[in-house]
Design an enzyme around this catalytic site. Sequence first.
Site, PDB file in Angstrom:
ATOM      1  N   GLU A   1       1.157  -1.182  -0.006  1.00  0.00           N
ATOM      2  CA  GLU A   1      -0.008  -0.159   0.318  1.00  0.00           C
ATOM      3  C   GLU A   1       0.759   1.507   0.590  1.00  0.00           C
ATOM      4  OE1 GLU A   1       0.631  -2.515   2.401  1.00  0.00           O
ATOM      5  OE2 GLU A   1       0.006  -1.721   3.945  1.00  0.00           O
ATOM      6  N   ARG A   2       1.913   1.456   0.063  1.00  0.00           N
ATOM      7  CA  ARG A   2       2.932   2.579   0.610  1.00  0.00           C
ATOM      8  C   ARG A   2       3.724   2.710  -1.435  1.00  0.00           C
ATOM      9  NH1 ARG A   2       6.125   0.863   5.505  1.00  0.00           N
ATOM     10  NH2 ARG A   2       6.079  -1.030   5.610  1.00  0.00           N
TER      11      ARG A   2
ATOM     12  N   SER B   1       7.855  -8.461   6.207  1.00  0.00           N
ATOM     13  CA  SER B   1       8.556  -9.018   7.071  1.00  0.00           C
ATOM     14  C   SER B   1       8.129  -9.966   8.195  1.00  0.00           C
ATOM     15  CB  SER B   1       8.283  -7.232   8.285  1.00  0.00           C
ATOM     16  OG  SER B   1       7.103  -8.225   8.632  1.00  0.00           O
TER      17      SER B   1
ATOM     18  N   CYS C   1      16.207  -6.264   1.615  1.00  0.00           N
ATOM     19  CA  CYS C   1      16.552  -7.711   2.943  1.00  0.00           C
ATOM     20  C   CYS C   1      17.721  -8.266   2.322  1.00  0.00           C
ATOM     21  CB  CYS C   1      15.872  -8.598   1.980  1.00  0.00           C
ATOM     22  SG  CYS C   1      16.267  -9.331   0.673  1.00  0.00           S
TER      23      CYS C   1
ATOM     24  N   GLU D   1      16.442  -6.197  12.389  1.00  0.00           N
ATOM     25  CA  GLU D   1      16.185  -6.138  11.621  1.00  0.00           C
ATOM     26  C   GLU D   1      16.018  -4.141  11.691  1.00  0.00           C
ATOM     27  OE1 GLU D   1      14.011  -6.659   8.545  1.00  0.00           O
ATOM     28  OE2 GLU D   1      15.226  -7.390   6.644  1.00  0.00           O
TER      29      GLU D   1
HETATM   30  P1  NAD Z   1       5.546  -5.259   5.864  1.00  0.00           P
HETATM   31  O1  NAD Z   1       5.060  -6.658   6.136  1.00  0.00           O
HETATM   32  O2  NAD Z   1       5.075  -3.773   6.445  1.00  0.00           O
HETATM   33  O3  NAD Z   1       4.052  -5.304   4.764  1.00  0.00           O
HETATM   34  C1  NAD Z   1       4.540  -6.235   3.597  1.00  0.00           C
HETATM   35  C2  NAD Z   1       2.760  -6.404   3.137  1.00  0.00           C
HETATM   36  O4  NAD Z   1       2.011  -7.141   4.050  1.00  0.00           O
HETATM   37  C3  NAD Z   1       2.879  -5.407   2.468  1.00  0.00           C
HETATM   38  O5  NAD Z   1       1.379  -6.205   1.508  1.00  0.00           O
HETATM   39  C4  NAD Z   1       1.433  -5.557   3.357  1.00  0.00           C
HETATM   40  O6  NAD Z   1       0.179  -4.547   2.643  1.00  0.00           O
HETATM   41  C5  NAD Z   1       1.308  -6.301   4.212  1.00  0.00           C
HETATM   42  N1  NAD Z   1       1.481  -6.395   6.152  1.00  0.00           N
HETATM   43  C6  NAD Z   1       1.878  -5.642   6.882  1.00  0.00           C
HETATM   44  N2  NAD Z   1       2.136  -6.045   7.759  1.00  0.00           N
HETATM   45  C7  NAD Z   1       1.002  -7.230   7.739  1.00  0.00           C
HETATM   46  C8  NAD Z   1       0.777  -7.267   9.179  1.00  0.00           C
HETATM   47  N3  NAD Z   1       0.227  -7.145  10.207  1.00  0.00           N
HETATM   48  N4  NAD Z   1      -0.447  -8.503   8.938  1.00  0.00           N
HETATM   49  C9  NAD Z   1      -0.563  -8.603   7.108  1.00  0.00           C
HETATM   50  N5  NAD Z   1      -0.196  -8.505   6.527  1.00  0.00           N
HETATM   51  C10 NAD Z   1       0.631  -6.706   6.349  1.00  0.00           C
HETATM   52  O7  NAD Z   1       6.512  -5.474   4.898  1.00  0.00           O
HETATM   53  P2  NAD Z   1       7.748  -4.005   4.723  1.00  0.00           P
HETATM   54  O8  NAD Z   1       7.547  -3.177   5.480  1.00  0.00           O
HETATM   55  O9  NAD Z   1       6.866  -3.529   3.150  1.00  0.00           O
HETATM   56  O10 NAD Z   1       8.939  -4.707   3.796  1.00  0.00           O
HETATM   57  C11 NAD Z   1      10.325  -4.664   3.930  1.00  0.00           C
HETATM   58  C12 NAD Z   1      10.067  -6.117   4.770  1.00  0.00           C
HETATM   59  O11 NAD Z   1      10.340  -7.123   3.976  1.00  0.00           O
HETATM   60  C13 NAD Z   1      11.676  -6.155   5.674  1.00  0.00           C
HETATM   61  O12 NAD Z   1      11.641  -6.797   7.250  1.00  0.00           O
HETATM   62  C14 NAD Z   1      12.672  -6.759   4.952  1.00  0.00           C
HETATM   63  O13 NAD Z   1      13.743  -7.945   4.824  1.00  0.00           O
HETATM   64  C15 NAD Z   1      11.652  -7.836   4.309  1.00  0.00           C
HETATM   65  N6  NAD Z   1      11.622  -8.098   2.593  1.00  0.00           N
HETATM   66  C16 NAD Z   1      12.645  -9.941   2.708  1.00  0.00           C
HETATM   67  C17 NAD Z   1      13.061 -10.255   1.034  1.00  0.00           C
HETATM   68  C18 NAD Z   1      13.160 -11.333   0.923  1.00  0.00           C
HETATM   69  O14 NAD Z   1      13.150 -12.026   0.153  1.00  0.00           O
HETATM   70  N7  NAD Z   1      13.137 -11.678   2.293  1.00  0.00           N
HETATM   71  C19 NAD Z   1      13.081  -8.940  -0.208  1.00  0.00           C
HETATM   72  C20 NAD Z   1      12.571  -7.771   0.565  1.00  0.00           C
HETATM   73  C21 NAD Z   1      11.772  -7.491   1.246  1.00  0.00           C
END
Ligand code: NAD
Length: 519
Positions: free
Chosen positions: A199-200, A249, A304, A404
């Site tokens: 959503e961001r 995350s 990540c 992290e």
């Molecule tokens: P985030 O988890 O906040 O959001 C990711 C998605 O999940 C979004 O579409 C969001 O709407 C949804 N979401 C967020 N919180 C939620 C919840 N409590 N319950 C259900 N859905 C939820 O992640 P972010 O801040 O957008 O991305 C950063 C994170 O992603 C970091 O921890 C990073 O390490 C990780 N990441 C991992 C990889 C990998 O391949 N391992 C790659 C890129 C990013």
Amino acid sequence: SLFRIATAEVRNIIKRSYNTTNVAPTVKMFIDGKFVDSTATEWIDLHDPATNEIVTRVPKCTQDEMNAAVESSKRAFKTWSQTSILTRQQVMFKLQQIIRANMSEIAKNITKEQGKTLVDAEGDVLRGLQVVEHMCSITSLQLGETLPNIAKDMDTYSYTLPLGVTAGITPFNFPAMIPLWMFPVSITCGNTSIIKPSERDPGATLLLCEMLNEAGCPPGVVNVIHGAHDAVNFICDHPDIRAISFVGSDQAGKYIYERGCRNGKRVQSNMGAKNHGIIMSDANKNATLNQLAGAAFGAAGQRCMALSTAVFVGEAREWIPDLVERAAALKVGPGDKPGVDVGPVISPQSKKRILDLVQSGVEEGAKIVLDGRDIKIEGYDKGNFVGPTILVDVKPSMKCYKEEIFGPVLVVLTADTLDDAIEMINKNPYGNGTAIFTTNGATARKFVNEVDAGQIGVNVPIPVPLPMFSFTGSRGSFWGSEHFYGKQGIKFYTQTKTVTQLWRETDVTHTQAAVAMPT
Ligand code: NAD
């Protein structure tokens, strides 16, 4: 030509996919091949991270809208799954050309919504494009197996078939690459795909959808819905969605994995990380320090696979002041300004979390040798800027080591021996990636052999595998069995149908039915 049409078209997409009649523009859904306005009553403001001005508003789609997306995906699956594999391959060939011709247009949108520098945003697109390129070889990737004469006159063969409707939930940090890890693999295998982008920064996903239309991809093969928790729960619970790809995350990833699996779905969940770079004193000093600074602070540390933890072994610890000098030379500013190395972080909340973690390190006894917390960028007072920050004397018990940080902060530890450094990495719950810097082959080999992480670099700071391999994060960084893209991606998005057939030229003469298992 295809390219020129696409380029002209793309310039208008943002206008068309954002409803410009409202005071603050709004992001549209992509349902059945069309950009559609949401009737949502709740909206999420999307801010430019460099200025915190509102760029657009993202709907929290209604249940009816999300159901319409699933219905569209189900309808499209009926015909798309039966479409010739060459047709699906052709869509990838065309999509490949269109994305390549419009990389800078997509990058501009990424910089506006996500904040990273334009050149880094092009890299974001390129790494996703490489998945599309790999999917152009679907005609080999989706082959099944055959074994003739499994018994007399009997042969067995297997097909690798699509699952049905699949879904992808993406994070903010790679708005083009991560959707491209998902839907091209899913749809080229014959599935249909529903994407819920972050959503961001959903803009890049919508641009890619316009390009899919242009590439001749039929309506409903990819649908895009928007929202946060409700949209995620909808995906986890809908009985017609067979598989979920998640990147983001730990908190969201574990939740989605558990909820999706409980509902009988396949789930692949890529989560957080704490990637260690091990610096041996025999390493090439300049190359190593350049790579460390680039991998810790590039994309403002919001990768990540960022190398967020440096472990200097033995005498290599004397290089720390040189590393500080290199990091201090990086230019911080808005991502669309030429020469900028480090853009803003995604949100004021994220900046606060980063600063709090740095402060916790100080309180637990770490020392700040480079402090980017109070950085001011002229003309961008309201932006979420954090300058490169380095904490030394960090210990594994500290919060800034255990959590992290996901910002431009490098935590530095030391170890007396390579064994100690390996032990430290193996004790850390994450297993996304790690890298060693050395000129000694035996040292490198020992590290590769003994370290327990999924992606290892030897003199390569961010060892993300190209799509002919898979993205193989492990332990706390990944839940699931099949990884993203490559052969494992194909496996994730397909199921096997195995056929055993008996063809005999003549009928048998006896009339006795066999009731026991053959021995
Ligand atoms: P985030 O988890 O906040 O959001 C990711 C998605 O999940 C979004 O579409 C969001 O709407 C949804 N979401 C967020 N919180 C939620 C919840 N409590 N319950 C259900 N859905 C939820 O992640 P972010 O801040 O957008 O991305 C950063 C994170 O992603 C970091 O921890 C990073 O390490 C990780 N990441 C991992 C990889 C990998 O391949 N391992 C790659 C890129 C990013």
